[in-house]
Design a protein around this motif. Structure first.
Motif, short mmCIF file in Angstrom:
data_model
loop_
_atom_site.label_atom_id
_atom_site.label_comp_id
_atom_site.label_asym_id
_atom_site.label_seq_id
_atom_site.Cartn_x
_atom_site.Cartn_y
_atom_site.Cartn_z
N TYR A 151 0.84 -1.21 0.00
CA TYR A 151 0.00 0.00 0.00
C TYR A 151 0.87 1.25 0.00
CZ TYR A 151 -4.72 -1.90 0.36
OH TYR A 151 -5.92 -2.49 0.09
N ARG A 152 1.94 1.23 0.84
CA ARG A 152 2.84 2.39 0.88
C ARG A 152 3.47 2.64 -0.48
NH1 ARG A 152 4.51 0.73 5.94
NH2 ARG A 152 6.23 -0.47 5.06
N SER A 153 3.96 1.56 -1.10
CA SER A 153 4.68 1.72 -2.37
C SER A 153 3.77 2.22 -3.48
CB SER A 153 5.34 0.39 -2.76
OG SER A 153 4.35 -0.52 -3.19
N GLN A 154 2.46 1.94 -3.35
CA GLN A 154 1.51 2.42 -4.35
C GLN A 154 1.01 3.83 -4.04
OE1 GLN A 154 0.36 0.37 -7.10
NE2 GLN A 154 2.14 -0.79 -6.44
N GLY A 155 1.43 4.36 -2.90
CA GLY A 155 0.96 5.69 -2.49
C GLY A 155 -0.46 5.71 -1.96
N PHE A 156 -0.98 4.49 -1.58
CA PHE A 156 -2.33 4.42 -1.03
C PHE A 156 -2.31 4.80 0.45
CE2 PHE A 156 -3.20 0.59 -4.04
CZ PHE A 156 -3.34 1.45 -5.11
N GLN A 157 -3.49 5.18 0.95
CA GLN A 157 -3.66 5.32 2.39
C GLN A 157 -3.41 3.95 3.03
OE1 GLN A 157 -4.68 8.15 4.26
NE2 GLN A 157 -4.12 9.16 2.35
N PRO A 158 -2.89 3.94 4.26
CA PRO A 158 -2.67 2.63 4.91
C PRO A 158 -3.98 1.84 5.03
CG PRO A 158 -1.69 4.42 6.20
CD PRO A 158 -2.48 5.06 5.10
N TYR A 159 -3.89 0.55 4.82
CA TYR A 159 -5.07 -0.31 4.95
C TYR A 159 -5.53 -0.33 6.41
CZ TYR A 159 -8.13 -4.33 4.60
OH TYR A 159 -9.22 -5.15 4.65
N GLN A 160 -6.83 -0.16 6.60
CA GLN A 160 -7.38 -0.16 7.96
C GLN A 160 -7.69 -1.58 8.39
OE1 GLN A 160 -7.83 2.82 9.84
NE2 GLN A 160 -6.50 3.49 8.18
#
Lengths: 162, 83
Positions: free
Chosen positions: A14-23
């Motif tokens: 998720y970090r590498s894709q620039g997404f918000q952290p998974y909840q």
């Protein structure tokens, strides 16, 4: 071998894709409803979340978000013709033998051996589509499944995520 | 969620760390690749054994949140499915 660390791997993805952290769902305790009778008298249902549908039904969409679709199978007709549509796991073995993830035939054998009492008239497939709406599951989808299980007088359910 | 609605459940998991966080009422962990929870295609004995172990946990677990490690090993190292 050591168990795979899925949480770490997904977090870094998720970090590498620039997404918000998974909840992640993190619970510190859990309810427990005891069996109402010995296992060898229980009626058992199974649920898979592996994107399993009947060949004559619309396939699951692996890209779907918040897909709360729940398919109901007549357990006596299983496995019949089933198809898997999910790109989160390697289902090459399960494509050839659904019992790898949804062991409906093995459950029948355990019933014949007397390990369980009987088999629910229905088994289930659903909750597969990357569900981010936890409250809808808790308040609607899960209670709806519970009602179905109660109608079938199911004593316990085996849940198999994939 | 089924448990609060009166239905005892057991989860058969291949992701130990996720299950440890979720803390379902009863979980059995199988250290197999996702997609082979119960074993290889046509390995009836392994499939049946794992299913029976999972179902027995319905009876043996006395406290919610139990995570039971089943003793089965996959025949070789495996990683996360990359598609």
């Amino acid at each position: 071998m050591e168990a795979i660390r899925y949480v770490e791997r997904l977090n870094s993805h998720y970090r590498s894709q620039g997404f918000q952290p998974y909840q992640w769902t993190i619970n510190h305790d859990a309810p427990l409803t005891p069996l109402s009778r010995p296992l060898n008298q229980c009626r058992i249902a199974m649920l898979t979340s592996g994107g399993v549908s009947r060949c004559d039904a619309q396939p699951f969409n692996p890209q779907a978000r918040n897909d709360l679709r729940l398919d109901v199978f007549e357990s006596e007709a299983l496995p019949g013709c089933l198809v898997i549509n999910d790109d989160y796991y390697d289902h090459r073995d399960a494509d050839r033998d659904i019992n790898c993830i949804f062991p409906v035939e093995r459950l029948r054998e355990l019933s014949a051996q007397g390990v369980i009492g009987s088999i629910s008239p229905h088994h289930y497939s659903g909750f597969m589509g990357r569900i981010y709406t936890r409250s809808t599951v808790v308040n609607e989808a899960a209670p709806a499944l519970a009602r179905r299980l109660q109608e079938d007088r199911v004593d316990a359910a085996a849940l198999v995520p994939a | 969620m089924l448990e609060e609605n009166g239905i005892p459940t057991v989860v058969v998991s291949t992701a130990r760390d996720i299950s440890a966080q979720v803390k379902a009422p009863r979980t059995v962990f199988v250290n197999h690749p996702m997609g082979n929870t119960f074993g290889r295609a046509f390995d009836h004995e392994r499939q049946r054994t794992i299913l029976a172990d999972a179902l027995r946990a319905l009876e043996t677990v006395r406290e919610g949140g139990a995570l039971i490690d089943l003793p089965y090993e996959w025949e070789r190292e495996f990683g996360i499915f990359q598609g």
